[in-house]
Design a protein around this motif. Structure first.
Motif, PDB file in Angstrom:
ATOM      1  N   ILE A 114      18.496  -0.243  73.256  1.00  0.00           N
ATOM      2  CA  ILE A 114      19.904  -0.653  73.302  1.00  0.00           C
ATOM      3  C   ILE A 114      20.813   0.563  73.208  1.00  0.00           C
ATOM      4  N   ARG A 115      20.509   1.494  72.301  1.00  0.00           N
ATOM      5  CA  ARG A 115      21.323   2.706  72.155  1.00  0.00           C
ATOM      6  C   ARG A 115      21.353   3.501  73.461  1.00  0.00           C
ATOM      7  N   CYS A 116      20.262   3.433  74.209  1.00  0.00           N
ATOM      8  CA  CYS A 116      20.170   4.141  75.487  1.00  0.00           C
ATOM      9  C   CYS A 116      20.967   3.419  76.577  1.00  0.00           C
ATOM     10  N   ILE A 117      20.725   2.130  76.735  1.00  0.00           N
ATOM     11  CA  ILE A 117      21.320   1.386  77.856  1.00  0.00           C
ATOM     12  C   ILE A 117      22.818   1.167  77.670  1.00  0.00           C
ATOM     13  N   GLU A 118      23.285   1.082  76.411  1.00  0.00           N
ATOM     14  CA  GLU A 118      24.704   0.799  76.198  1.00  0.00           C
ATOM     15  C   GLU A 118      25.598   1.987  76.571  1.00  0.00           C
ATOM     16  N   THR A 119      25.004   3.158  76.782  1.00  0.00           N
ATOM     17  CA  THR A 119      25.800   4.327  77.165  1.00  0.00           C
ATOM     18  C   THR A 119      26.415   4.182  78.557  1.00  0.00           C
ATOM     19  N   ILE A 120      25.850   3.321  79.387  1.00  0.00           N
ATOM     20  CA  ILE A 120      26.390   3.154  80.742  1.00  0.00           C
ATOM     21  C   ILE A 120      27.170   1.848  80.910  1.00  0.00           C
ATOM     22  N   HIS A 134      11.591   2.988  99.664  1.00  0.00           N
ATOM     23  CA  HIS A 134      12.653   1.999  99.455  1.00  0.00           C
ATOM     24  C   HIS A 134      12.931   1.771  97.970  1.00  0.00           C
ATOM     25  N   LEU A 135      11.895   1.896  97.136  1.00  0.00           N
ATOM     26  CA  LEU A 135      12.070   1.725  95.689  1.00  0.00           C
ATOM     27  C   LEU A 135      12.996   2.818  95.166  1.00  0.00           C
ATOM     28  N   ARG A 136      13.986   2.437  94.356  1.00  0.00           N
ATOM     29  CA  ARG A 136      15.031   3.389  93.975  1.00  0.00           C
ATOM     30  C   ARG A 136      14.787   4.031  92.616  1.00  0.00           C
ATOM     31  N   GLY A 137      15.312   5.255  92.467  1.00  0.00           N
ATOM     32  CA  GLY A 137      15.191   6.002  91.221  1.00  0.00           C
ATOM     33  C   GLY A 137      14.232   7.161  91.381  1.00  0.00           C
ATOM     34  N   THR A 138      14.585   8.307  90.791  1.00  0.00           N
ATOM     35  CA  THR A 138      13.718   9.486  90.942  1.00  0.00           C
ATOM     36  C   THR A 138      12.343   9.258  90.315  1.00  0.00           C
ATOM     37  N   HIS A 139      12.279   8.378  89.299  1.00  0.00           N
ATOM     38  CA  HIS A 139      10.972   8.099  88.684  1.00  0.00           C
ATOM     39  C   HIS A 139       9.994   7.477  89.682  1.00  0.00           C
ATOM     40  N   GLN A 140      10.531   6.807  90.715  1.00  0.00           N
ATOM     41  CA  GLN A 140       9.650   6.189  91.706  1.00  0.00           C
ATOM     42  C   GLN A 140       8.944   7.227  92.574  1.00  0.00           C
ATOM     43  N   ALA A 152      12.925  -3.095  82.580  1.00  0.00           N
ATOM     44  CA  ALA A 152      12.696  -1.954  81.681  1.00  0.00           C
ATOM     45  C   ALA A 152      12.487  -2.477  80.264  1.00  0.00           C
ATOM     46  N   HIS A 153      11.269  -2.310  79.724  1.00  0.00           N
ATOM     47  CA  HIS A 153      10.931  -2.950  78.450  1.00  0.00           C
ATOM     48  C   HIS A 153      10.405  -1.963  77.409  1.00  0.00           C
ATOM     49  N   ASN A 154      10.566  -0.667  77.684  1.00  0.00           N
ATOM     50  CA  ASN A 154      10.283   0.340  76.660  1.00  0.00           C
ATOM     51  C   ASN A 154      11.271   1.485  76.829  1.00  0.00           C
ATOM     52  N   VAL A 155      11.225   2.460  75.937  1.00  0.00           N
ATOM     53  CA  VAL A 155      12.262   3.496  75.912  1.00  0.00           C
ATOM     54  C   VAL A 155      12.256   4.320  77.198  1.00  0.00           C
ATOM     55  N   GLN A 156      11.076   4.748  77.636  1.00  0.00           N
ATOM     56  CA  GLN A 156      11.023   5.579  78.837  1.00  0.00           C
ATOM     57  C   GLN A 156      11.498   4.824  80.077  1.00  0.00           C
ATOM     58  N   GLY A 157      11.112   3.545  80.171  1.00  0.00           N
ATOM     59  CA  GLY A 157      11.575   2.725  81.284  1.00  0.00           C
ATOM     60  C   GLY A 157      13.084   2.548  81.266  1.00  0.00           C
ATOM     61  N   THR A 158      13.650   2.402  80.073  1.00  0.00           N
ATOM     62  CA  THR A 158      15.095   2.252  79.938  1.00  0.00           C
ATOM     63  C   THR A 158      15.818   3.538  80.332  1.00  0.00           C
ATOM     64  N   GLU A 159      15.272   4.668  79.928  1.00  0.00           N
ATOM     65  CA  GLU A 159      15.865   5.960  80.313  1.00  0.00           C
ATOM     66  C   GLU A 159      15.854   6.138  81.830  1.00  0.00           C
ATOM     67  N   ALA A 160      14.763   5.724  82.470  1.00  0.00           N
ATOM     68  CA  ALA A 160      14.675   5.815  83.934  1.00  0.00           C
ATOM     69  C   ALA A 160      15.701   4.900  84.597  1.00  0.00           C
ATOM     70  N   LEU A 161      15.904   3.719  84.017  1.00  0.00           N
ATOM     71  CA  LEU A 161      16.899   2.783  84.543  1.00  0.00           C
ATOM     72  C   LEU A 161      18.305   3.370  84.431  1.00  0.00           C
ATOM     73  N   ASN A 220       4.319   3.196  82.102  1.00  0.00           N
ATOM     74  CA  ASN A 220       5.276   2.687  83.091  1.00  0.00           C
ATOM     75  C   ASN A 220       4.823   3.098  84.492  1.00  0.00           C
ATOM     76  N   GLY A 221       5.216   2.308  85.470  1.00  0.00           N
ATOM     77  CA  GLY A 221       4.934   2.676  86.856  1.00  0.00           C
ATOM     78  C   GLY A 221       3.671   2.088  87.435  1.00  0.00           C
ATOM     79  N   LYS A 222       2.892   1.356  86.612  1.00  0.00           N
ATOM     80  CA  LYS A 222       1.644   0.758  87.124  1.00  0.00           C
ATOM     81  C   LYS A 222       1.936  -0.208  88.273  1.00  0.00           C
ATOM     82  N   GLY A 223       2.863  -1.119  88.016  1.00  0.00           N
ATOM     83  CA  GLY A 223       3.166  -2.154  89.010  1.00  0.00           C
ATOM     84  C   GLY A 223       3.688  -1.580  90.308  1.00  0.00           C
ATOM     85  N   SER A 224       4.592  -0.602  90.203  1.00  0.00           N
ATOM     86  CA  SER A 224       5.144   0.023  91.410  1.00  0.00           C
ATOM     87  C   SER A 224       4.056   0.752  92.184  1.00  0.00           C
TER      88      SER A 224
END
Length: 436
Positions: free
Chosen positions: A356-362, A258-264, A318-327, A50-54
């Motif tokens: 899904i189990r990760c993202i549905e928590t929010i 400008h890109l948001r999120g601590t992962h950035q 976000a298309h994998n688990v780590q990307g979803t957690e960052a989102l 993750n993070g290649k494109g950014s």
């Protein structure tokens, strides 16, 4: 030979997505026949999970802000195919795409006919077109190449870059890259070249060990986050994330991205360390003012991107688990008080159950959908793995999107995520919706 963009794209899209025989022999054969245009490039090579494109985006803005002509090669695209090959953010023109394809096409026929390497894949052809474009048609001061998949056997790995960057390493594409972090890191570290510096923001100890070993074997200077360079978060606001950046020799205070999120912040630090390396070892210097300005301007479509304000709509690929957690962390950081409606679609070869189990928590409610794509998971399958008490499935994503837009108030947030391919289509539809 191709006379129209339609003929050109028909040829490209009818090619196999992935090769039956992995390896770089086909690429190297064709490039020799063309005259090795890739050797004319001053390039940065960016790999990782993750993070290649950014990171590519941030590097492009930094060097563009300092007055250079900067080429980028990325995948996948968000709005149009031509975005995969750009100069200073301007996609390759249809005319130049046709011109480059007409150089590659006869060699694609010959490599199949005259060698036993097999047919070129779609990704190989597009990569070859980029080499022709940047090396023969539109020369640039610097070209930034994003790895397509893995690294060691990726079509882009024929370049000799000025510096290599490996962002984080996580579980993704396990069917092709391996079932452990070590195996995946081995593939990612395949972009490290003899004597050429490498920057990494990989945090997993196993990944770091593999990258460290590969760099030592190649006699490549290695710069590791939290060892050779560091970031210190300073908080966030509407302008973005604020942070300090330090190496042994430079100290930037109160930068804003400008890109948001601590992962950035990790992606920004990877870009800044690469910039520092090129200034130190390659004589490509950038003024601090240009860096500060570029970080504030840099925007990356489809990554935590606010599309609308009324109602508030954010899309994220976000298309994998780590990307979803960052989102999830970014949403909790910026929009903790919002009621969140979620529209979700994913590919069947991804870890969609965990995502899904990760993202549905929010999410206040979940709408599971699908889209017209060969590897898209059905809305039924996604619905079956969700545990959300307020879930529903709507197979037609456009219908689902319109319904959610109608019910989302100014106190709410509509979050759309799950697959970059899905996001690219949603983005086009949302632009239509806003102009209706």
């Amino acid at each position: 030979m191709f006379r129209s963009i339609e003929e050109t794209m028909d040829w490209i899209h009818q090619l196999n997505k992935f090769g039956i025989r992995p390896g770089l022999e086909r690429m190297e054969w064709v490039l020799r026949e063309i005259g090795n245009p890739e050797r004319k490039l001053h390039a940065i090579h960016v790999g990782g999970t993750n993070g290649k494109g950014s990171t590519v985006c941030l590097l492009r803005y930094i060097y563009q802000e300092s007055g250079l002509q900067v080429g980028t090669y990325i995948s996948p695209y968000i709005t149009s195919f031509n975005e995969r090959i750009m100069v200073n953010g301007e996609p390759i023109s249809n005319g130049d795409l046709i011109k480059a394809a007409n150089i590659v096409y006869p060699l694609a026929q010959r490599v199949n006919r005259e060698t036993d390497f097999g047919n070129l894949t779609e990704f190989e052809v597009v990569t070859l077109i980029s080499f022709v474009y940047f090396g023969m048609i539109r020369p640039c001061n610097l070209v930034i190449y994003e790895v397509g998949l893995g690294g060691r056997l990726d079509s882009t790995n024929v370049i000799q870059p000025l510096v290599s960057v490996i962002t984080n390493v996580a579980m993704d594409h396990m069917n092709l890259l391996g079932d452990t972090i070590k195996e995946i890191a081995f593939e990612k570290s395949g972009i490290i070249k003899q004597g050429i510096g490498v920057v990494t923001t990989a945090e997993h100890p196993d990944a770091r060990a593999v990258i460290r070993r590969s760099a030592a074997e190649k006699n490549a200077k290695l710069f590791v986050i939290d060892e050779d360079f560091t970031t210190r978060p300073l908080g966030y606001d509407e302008a973005g994330e604020h942070f300090d950046f330090d190496t042994k020799t430079i100290h930037y205070r109160n930068l804003t991205i400008h890109l948001r999120g601590t992962h950035q912040l990790n992606n920004a630090s990877a870009a800044l360390m690469a910039v520092n390396y090129l200034a130190t070892y390659c004589g490509i210097t950038v003024q601090e003012d240009a860096i500060r300005s570029a970080l504030k301007k840099a925007a990356w479509p489809g990554r935590f991107e606010k599309i609308m304000d009324h109602p508030l709509v954010i899309i994220d690929g976000a298309h994998n688990v780590q990307g979803t957690e960052a989102l999830v962390q970014a949403i909790q950081r910026y929009y903790a008080k919002k009621t969140i409606h979620l529209l979700y679609a994913a590919l069947e070869d991804k870890e969609y159950k965990k995502m899904i189990r990760c993202i549905e928590t929010i999410a206040s409610d979940m709408t599971l959908t699908t889209f017209d794509f060969p590897r898209a998971a059905s809305s039924d399958v996604l619905f079956s793995v969700s545990l959300h008490p307020r879930k529903r499935k709507i197979a037609n994503w456009k219908t689902a999107l319109r319904q959610l837009l109608a019910q989302t108030t100014d106190q709410d947030l509509l979050l759309i995520c799950g697959s970059l391919y899905f996001i690219s289509r949603v983005r086009v539809e949302l632009n239509r919706y806003m102009h209706d």
